[in-house]
Design a protein around this motif. Sequence first.
Motif, PDB file in Angstrom:
ATOM      1  N   MET A 147       0.812  -1.212   0.000  1.00 55.17           N
ATOM      2  CA  MET A 147       0.000   0.000   0.000  1.00 55.17           C
ATOM      3  C   MET A 147       0.848   1.265   0.000  1.00 55.17           C
ATOM      4  N   VAL A 148       1.964   1.255   0.721  1.00 52.24           N
ATOM      5  CA  VAL A 148       2.857   2.415   0.726  1.00 52.24           C
ATOM      6  C   VAL A 148       3.470   2.617  -0.653  1.00 52.24           C
ATOM      7  N   LEU A 149       3.956   1.550  -1.263  1.00 49.12           N
ATOM      8  CA  LEU A 149       4.539   1.669  -2.604  1.00 49.12           C
ATOM      9  C   LEU A 149       3.491   2.116  -3.620  1.00 49.12           C
ATOM     10  N   LEU A 150       2.295   1.567  -3.524  1.00 49.08           N
ATOM     11  CA  LEU A 150       1.216   1.967  -4.423  1.00 49.08           C
ATOM     12  C   LEU A 150       0.888   3.444  -4.259  1.00 49.08           C
ATOM     13  N   SER A 151       0.820   3.913  -3.026  1.00 48.88           N
ATOM     14  CA  SER A 151       0.489   5.320  -2.805  1.00 48.88           C
ATOM     15  C   SER A 151       1.588   6.245  -3.308  1.00 48.88           C
ATOM     16  N   VAL A 152       2.839   5.817  -3.232  1.00 48.34           N
ATOM     17  CA  VAL A 152       3.936   6.624  -3.772  1.00 48.34           C
ATOM     18  C   VAL A 152       3.799   6.748  -5.289  1.00 48.34           C
ATOM     19  N   VAL A 153       3.503   5.643  -5.954  1.00 51.58           N
ATOM     20  CA  VAL A 153       3.324   5.672  -7.417  1.00 51.58           C
ATOM     21  C   VAL A 153       2.124   6.541  -7.782  1.00 51.58           C
ATOM     22  N   LEU A 154       1.011   6.368  -7.075  1.00 51.06           N
ATOM     23  CA  LEU A 154      -0.175   7.170  -7.364  1.00 51.06           C
ATOM     24  C   LEU A 154       0.060   8.655  -7.084  1.00 51.06           C
ATOM     25  N   THR A 155       0.812   8.953  -6.030  1.00 53.02           N
ATOM     26  CA  THR A 155       1.136  10.345  -5.724  1.00 53.02           C
ATOM     27  C   THR A 155       1.978  10.962  -6.831  1.00 53.02           C
ATOM     28  N   GLN A 156       2.904  10.210  -7.355  1.00 51.96           N
ATOM     29  CA  GLN A 156       3.799  10.717  -8.388  1.00 51.96           C
ATOM     30  C   GLN A 156       3.083  10.913  -9.728  1.00 51.96           C
ATOM     31  N   PHE A 157       2.245   9.952 -10.100  1.00 50.51           N
ATOM     32  CA  PHE A 157       1.693   9.960 -11.451  1.00 50.51           C
ATOM     33  C   PHE A 157       0.227  10.384 -11.558  1.00 50.51           C
ATOM     34  N   VAL A 158      -0.521  10.383 -10.462  1.00 47.61           N
ATOM     35  CA  VAL A 158      -1.943  10.700 -10.554  1.00 47.61           C
ATOM     36  C   VAL A 158      -2.267  12.019  -9.859  1.00 47.61           C
ATOM     37  N   SER A 159      -2.064  12.056  -8.545  1.00 51.34           N
ATOM     38  CA  SER A 159      -2.415  13.254  -7.786  1.00 51.34           C
ATOM     39  C   SER A 159      -1.623  13.281  -6.475  1.00 51.34           C
ATOM     40  N   PRO A 160      -1.158  14.447  -6.069  1.00 52.44           N
ATOM     41  CA  PRO A 160      -0.447  14.549  -4.784  1.00 52.44           C
ATOM     42  C   PRO A 160      -1.309  14.168  -3.580  1.00 52.44           C
ATOM     43  N   ASN A 161      -2.598  14.168  -3.742  1.00 46.46           N
ATOM     44  CA  ASN A 161      -3.483  13.823  -2.624  1.00 46.46           C
ATOM     45  C   ASN A 161      -3.388  12.358  -2.219  1.00 46.46           C
ATOM     46  N   TRP A 162      -2.824  11.509  -3.065  1.00 48.28           N
ATOM     47  CA  TRP A 162      -2.663  10.094  -2.715  1.00 48.28           C
ATOM     48  C   TRP A 162      -1.665   9.901  -1.586  1.00 48.28           C
ATOM     49  N   PHE A 170      -2.349   7.320   6.180  1.00 46.62           N
ATOM     50  CA  PHE A 170      -3.310   6.409   6.809  1.00 46.62           C
ATOM     51  C   PHE A 170      -2.658   5.076   7.169  1.00 46.62           C
ATOM     52  N   VAL A 171      -1.884   4.514   6.247  1.00 42.52           N
ATOM     53  CA  VAL A 171      -1.225   3.232   6.499  1.00 42.52           C
ATOM     54  C   VAL A 171      -0.237   3.366   7.659  1.00 42.52           C
ATOM     55  N   GLY A 172       0.547   4.428   7.654  1.00 37.60           N
ATOM     56  CA  GLY A 172       1.507   4.647   8.737  1.00 37.60           C
ATOM     57  C   GLY A 172       0.833   4.837  10.081  1.00 37.60           C
ATOM     58  N   ALA A 173      -0.248   5.607  10.108  1.00 39.69           N
ATOM     59  CA  ALA A 173      -0.975   5.829  11.363  1.00 39.69           C
ATOM     60  C   ALA A 173      -1.597   4.536  11.869  1.00 39.69           C
ATOM     61  N   ASN A 174      -2.106   3.725  10.961  1.00 38.24           N
ATOM     62  CA  ASN A 174      -2.686   2.447  11.359  1.00 38.24           C
ATOM     63  C   ASN A 174      -1.617   1.517  11.932  1.00 38.24           C
ATOM     64  N   LEU A 175      -0.461   1.460  11.304  1.00 41.89           N
ATOM     65  CA  LEU A 175       0.627   0.634  11.838  1.00 41.89           C
ATOM     66  C   LEU A 175       1.068   1.131  13.211  1.00 41.89           C
ATOM     67  N   PHE A 176       1.133   2.444  13.374  1.00 41.38           N
ATOM     68  CA  PHE A 176       1.567   3.032  14.636  1.00 41.38           C
ATOM     69  C   PHE A 176       0.580   2.708  15.760  1.00 41.38           C
ATOM     70  N   GLN A 177      -0.710   2.903  15.500  1.00 41.75           N
ATOM     71  CA  GLN A 177      -1.690   2.640  16.561  1.00 41.75           C
ATOM     72  C   GLN A 177      -1.797   1.150  16.866  1.00 41.75           C
ATOM     73  N   SER A 178      -1.622   0.296  15.861  1.00 44.35           N
ATOM     74  CA  SER A 178      -1.721  -1.137  16.123  1.00 44.35           C
ATOM     75  C   SER A 178      -0.544  -1.649  16.951  1.00 44.35           C
TER      76      SER A 178
END
Length: 63
Positions: free
Chosen positions: A14-29, A35-43
């Motif tokens: 998911m992190v790698l996918l979001s980096v690709v989407l951020t680069q090629f689709v929209s910075p909002n990705w 979200f993934v980082g926050a979920n890992l942190f809270q878990s």
Amino acid sequence: MTINKAVMALAGFMVLLSVVLTQFVSPNWVWLTVFVGANLFQSAFTGFCPAAMIFARMGLKPA
């Protein structure tokens, strides 16, 4: 594959996918990465991980 390994694989994907989407689709990705980082942190502190619960229902074994 164990639940722990599956959760880590999913989070990494998911992190790698979001980096690709951020680069090629929209910075909002980048918010997907947040979200993934926050979920890992809270878990790490609460032990509650929705992905682990899903993987357990799929029949993966605990570590």
